[in-house]
Motif scaffolding. Structure first.
Motif, PDB file in Angstrom:
ATOM      1  N   LEU A  46     -49.793  47.536 -30.998  1.00  0.00           N
ATOM      2  CA  LEU A  46     -49.513  48.216 -31.967  1.00  0.00           C
ATOM      3  C   LEU A  46     -49.652  49.746 -31.471  1.00  0.00           C
ATOM      4  O   LEU A  46     -48.964  50.706 -31.796  1.00  0.00           O
ATOM      5  CB  LEU A  46     -50.529  48.032 -33.239  1.00  0.00           C
ATOM      6  CG  LEU A  46     -50.274  48.813 -34.301  1.00  0.00           C
ATOM      7  CD1 LEU A  46     -48.712  48.572 -34.877  1.00  0.00           C
ATOM      8  CD2 LEU A  46     -51.221  48.458 -35.430  1.00  0.00           C
ATOM      9  N   MET A  47     -50.776  50.059 -30.962  1.00  0.00           N
ATOM     10  CA  MET A  47     -50.891  51.499 -30.342  1.00  0.00           C
ATOM     11  C   MET A  47     -49.485  51.910 -29.440  1.00  0.00           C
ATOM     12  O   MET A  47     -49.072  52.820 -29.507  1.00  0.00           O
ATOM     13  CB  MET A  47     -52.114  51.609 -29.516  1.00  0.00           C
ATOM     14  CG  MET A  47     -52.311  52.864 -29.040  1.00  0.00           C
ATOM     15  SD  MET A  47     -52.566  54.326 -30.314  1.00  0.00           S
ATOM     16  CE  MET A  47     -54.113  54.231 -30.510  1.00  0.00           C
ATOM     17  N   LEU A  48     -49.170  50.880 -28.711  1.00  0.00           N
ATOM     18  CA  LEU A  48     -47.895  51.272 -27.631  1.00  0.00           C
ATOM     19  C   LEU A  48     -46.843  51.415 -28.508  1.00  0.00           C
ATOM     20  O   LEU A  48     -45.991  52.265 -28.034  1.00  0.00           O
ATOM     21  CB  LEU A  48     -47.758  50.255 -26.515  1.00  0.00           C
ATOM     22  CG  LEU A  48     -48.702  49.928 -25.376  1.00  0.00           C
ATOM     23  CD1 LEU A  48     -48.475  48.861 -24.471  1.00  0.00           C
ATOM     24  CD2 LEU A  48     -48.761  51.239 -24.518  1.00  0.00           C
ATOM     25  N   LEU A  49     -46.585  50.655 -29.588  1.00  0.00           N
ATOM     26  CA  LEU A  49     -45.377  50.887 -30.333  1.00  0.00           C
ATOM     27  C   LEU A  49     -45.535  52.094 -31.348  1.00  0.00           C
ATOM     28  O   LEU A  49     -44.587  52.635 -31.304  1.00  0.00           O
ATOM     29  CB  LEU A  49     -45.585  49.730 -31.403  1.00  0.00           C
ATOM     30  CG  LEU A  49     -44.321  49.697 -32.230  1.00  0.00           C
ATOM     31  CD1 LEU A  49     -42.930  49.614 -31.615  1.00  0.00           C
ATOM     32  CD2 LEU A  49     -44.395  48.562 -33.421  1.00  0.00           C
ATOM     33  N   VAL A  88     -43.529  57.758 -31.695  1.00  0.00           N
ATOM     34  CA  VAL A  88     -43.632  59.069 -31.920  1.00  0.00           C
ATOM     35  C   VAL A  88     -43.010  59.765 -30.778  1.00  0.00           C
ATOM     36  O   VAL A  88     -42.451  61.032 -31.014  1.00  0.00           O
ATOM     37  CB  VAL A  88     -45.346  59.339 -31.812  1.00  0.00           C
ATOM     38  CG1 VAL A  88     -45.616  61.001 -31.590  1.00  0.00           C
ATOM     39  CG2 VAL A  88     -45.879  58.832 -32.836  1.00  0.00           C
ATOM     40  N   PHE A  89     -42.853  59.338 -29.384  1.00  0.00           N
ATOM     41  CA  PHE A  89     -42.156  60.098 -28.518  1.00  0.00           C
ATOM     42  C   PHE A  89     -40.641  60.197 -28.870  1.00  0.00           C
ATOM     43  O   PHE A  89     -39.903  61.007 -28.536  1.00  0.00           O
ATOM     44  CB  PHE A  89     -42.362  59.606 -27.041  1.00  0.00           C
ATOM     45  CG  PHE A  89     -43.582  59.902 -26.461  1.00  0.00           C
ATOM     46  CD1 PHE A  89     -44.013  61.311 -26.392  1.00  0.00           C
ATOM     47  CD2 PHE A  89     -44.697  59.125 -26.122  1.00  0.00           C
ATOM     48  CE1 PHE A  89     -45.224  61.746 -25.833  1.00  0.00           C
ATOM     49  CE2 PHE A  89     -46.125  59.533 -25.715  1.00  0.00           C
ATOM     50  CZ  PHE A  89     -46.024  60.699 -25.275  1.00  0.00           C
ATOM     51  N   ALA A  90     -40.219  58.927 -29.236  1.00  0.00           N
ATOM     52  CA  ALA A  90     -38.763  58.822 -29.582  1.00  0.00           C
ATOM     53  C   ALA A  90     -38.288  59.804 -30.524  1.00  0.00           C
ATOM     54  O   ALA A  90     -37.329  60.679 -30.704  1.00  0.00           O
ATOM     55  CB  ALA A  90     -38.221  57.469 -30.046  1.00  0.00           C
ATOM     56  N   ALA A 120     -35.846  63.365 -30.428  1.00  0.00           N
ATOM     57  CA  ALA A 120     -34.784  63.387 -31.335  1.00  0.00           C
ATOM     58  C   ALA A 120     -34.995  64.882 -32.114  1.00  0.00           C
ATOM     59  O   ALA A 120     -33.842  65.341 -32.504  1.00  0.00           O
ATOM     60  CB  ALA A 120     -34.881  62.383 -32.055  1.00  0.00           C
ATOM     61  N   ALA A 121     -36.048  65.326 -32.429  1.00  0.00           N
ATOM     62  CA  ALA A 121     -36.312  66.486 -33.127  1.00  0.00           C
ATOM     63  C   ALA A 121     -36.246  67.695 -32.266  1.00  0.00           C
ATOM     64  O   ALA A 121     -36.172  68.652 -32.889  1.00  0.00           O
ATOM     65  CB  ALA A 121     -37.605  66.440 -33.824  1.00  0.00           C
TER      66      ALA A 121
END
Length: 165
Positions: free
Chosen positions: A19-22, A27-29, A33-34
């Motif tokens: 879950l943490m890796l997901l 967050v990085f994706a 994008a932002a």
């Protein structure tokens, strides 16, 4: 006799780690994008402005016709030729200067172009890559003759006609 040892189970990956890796991936994706919303990304890759304060890509341009050039290509049968009709793209404010230089040095420029093109094979001048490479090479020849000091007013070489036969 001793009691049989209980089999030890292999440690299983924890669901929390997945879950943490997901979450980290999402967050990085989202951050990637932002970034364009907050940072002027094209400005990071823009060319520096010239001394007049305008970027090289700004301002009006004009097309100054040059000449036709016809050369035999390097071919064992000597039956292939290249015919190009060349024009020069310049900034509007440099049109008069470039036109005057082209008129004054037409024979020299044309001779340089013929010498350069006559050494080409059909594979060198075919396809998009060949045409683009040839535009860059011809731009260098124009600049060698017209602007030996390196302060060229020519933005690009254009082909009005491009025939290989």
């Amino acid at each position: 006799m001793s009691a049989p040892a209980a089999p030890t189970a292999a440690p299983t990956p924890k669901k929390g780690r997945k879950l943490m890796l997901l979450v980290v991936g999402v967050v990085f994706a989202g951050a990637g994008a932002a970034i364009p919303m907050f940072v002027n990304v094209p400005a990071l890759f823009a060319k520096p402005k010239n001394e007049k304060g305008k970027g090289h890509g700004e301002g009006k341009t004009v097309v100054v016709p040059f000449s036709d050039v016809v050369v035999n290509l390097v071919d064992p049968r000597m039956q292939r030729y290249l015919r190009v009709k060349i024009a020069v793209l310049v900034d509007a404010e440099a049109e008069e200067e470039v036109t005057e230089l082209l008129t004054k040095h037409k024979a020299t420029v044309k001779s340089k172009l013929i010498g350069h093109l006559a050494g080409k094979e059909i594979k060198d001048v075919s396809g998009t890559v060949g045409v683009n490479r040839l535009q860059r090479e011809l731009l260098e020849r124009f600049e060698d003759v017209l602007y030996p000091d390196g302060h060229s007013q020519i933005r690009n070489i254009l082909f009005e006609e491009y025939v290989i036969q």
